[in-house]
Design a protein around this motif. Sequence first.
Motif, short mmCIF file in Angstrom:
data_model
loop_
_atom_site.label_atom_id
_atom_site.label_comp_id
_atom_site.label_asym_id
_atom_site.label_seq_id
_atom_site.Cartn_x
_atom_site.Cartn_y
_atom_site.Cartn_z
N SER A 1 50.54 82.99 103.52
CA SER A 1 51.21 82.09 104.47
C SER A 1 52.47 81.50 103.86
N ILE A 2 52.41 81.13 102.60
CA ILE A 2 53.59 80.59 101.92
C ILE A 2 54.70 81.65 101.89
N MET A 3 54.31 82.89 101.58
CA MET A 3 55.32 83.96 101.56
C MET A 3 55.90 84.18 102.96
N GLN A 4 55.05 84.17 103.98
CA GLN A 4 55.52 84.36 105.36
C GLN A 4 56.49 83.25 105.78
N LEU A 5 56.13 82.01 105.48
CA LEU A 5 57.01 80.90 105.84
C LEU A 5 58.35 81.00 105.14
N ALA A 6 58.33 81.38 103.87
CA ALA A 6 59.58 81.54 103.12
C ALA A 6 60.41 82.69 103.70
N LEU A 7 59.75 83.77 104.09
CA LEU A 7 60.46 84.90 104.68
C LEU A 7 61.11 84.52 106.00
N PHE A 8 60.37 83.84 106.87
CA PHE A 8 60.94 83.47 108.16
C PHE A 8 62.03 82.41 108.02
N GLY A 9 61.87 81.51 107.06
CA GLY A 9 62.92 80.52 106.81
C GLY A 9 64.20 81.18 106.32
N THR A 10 64.06 82.14 105.41
CA THR A 10 65.23 82.86 104.91
C THR A 10 65.87 83.68 106.02
N LEU A 11 65.05 84.30 106.85
CA LEU A 11 65.58 85.06 107.97
C LEU A 11 66.39 84.16 108.91
N ALA A 12 65.89 82.96 109.17
CA ALA A 12 66.63 82.01 110.02
C ALA A 12 67.97 81.64 109.39
N ILE A 13 67.99 81.47 108.08
CA ILE A 13 69.24 81.14 107.40
C ILE A 13 70.22 82.30 107.50
N TYR A 14 69.73 83.53 107.35
CA TYR A 14 70.60 84.70 107.50
C TYR A 14 71.16 84.79 108.91
N ILE A 15 70.33 84.60 109.90
CA ILE A 15 70.80 84.68 111.30
C ILE A 15 71.85 83.62 111.55
N ARG A 16 71.59 82.40 111.09
CA ARG A 16 72.57 81.33 111.26
C ARG A 16 73.90 81.68 110.58
N SER A 17 73.82 82.28 109.41
CA SER A 17 75.01 82.69 108.67
C SER A 17 75.78 83.77 109.42
N PHE A 18 75.06 84.75 109.99
CA PHE A 18 75.72 85.81 110.73
C PHE A 18 76.40 85.27 111.98
N VAL A 19 75.73 84.36 112.67
CA VAL A 19 76.31 83.74 113.88
C VAL A 19 77.57 82.95 113.50
N GLN A 20 77.50 82.20 112.42
CA GLN A 20 78.65 81.42 111.96
C GLN A 20 79.82 82.33 111.59
N ALA A 21 79.53 83.42 110.92
CA ALA A 21 80.59 84.37 110.55
C ALA A 21 81.23 84.98 111.79
N ARG A 22 80.43 85.25 112.80
CA ARG A 22 80.96 85.80 114.04
C ARG A 22 81.86 84.78 114.76
N ARG A 23 81.45 83.52 114.73
CA ARG A 23 82.26 82.47 115.36
C ARG A 23 83.59 82.26 114.64
N ASN A 24 83.57 82.43 113.34
CA ASN A 24 84.79 82.22 112.55
C ASN A 24 85.82 83.34 112.74
N LYS A 25 85.38 84.46 113.31
CA LYS A 25 86.30 85.55 113.56
C LYS A 25 87.19 85.18 114.67
#
Length: 115
Positions: free
Chosen positions: A91-115
């Motif tokens: 469960s700890i690994m899963q939570l860390a994975l989903f949290g990191t995935l959310a950070i990546y998605i947020r980063s990709f969205v931000q990069a797209r907005r900055n274009k």
Amino acid sequence: MKPHIATIILSVILIAMSAWGYFGSATPSTTALLPMGWGVMLALCSIGVKKENKIVAHIAVVLVVILALALFMPLKGSFGRGDYVAFTRVSIMQLALFGTLAIYIRSFVQARRNK
């Protein structure tokens, strides 16, 4: 949080939980070391993620998604066996994975907005 820092934290969590699962077991299985290998691969990817290399960032996301999906069966199995220590570990690994995935998605969205 920046994606490369989230990747490093995730790598540490994967390595630590994997080591705990392997060395803390009376009958250790080498499959418990698989998340450790993924953690090492993600740690190596964090260098490219820090340099904002799009290809490496996408590879890291694919690794995170694959591992998140792969850990569902061990999570289900540990719960079914009543092994709540293993359930907590996965469960700890899963939570860390989903949290990191959310950070990546947020980063990709931000990069797209900055274009």
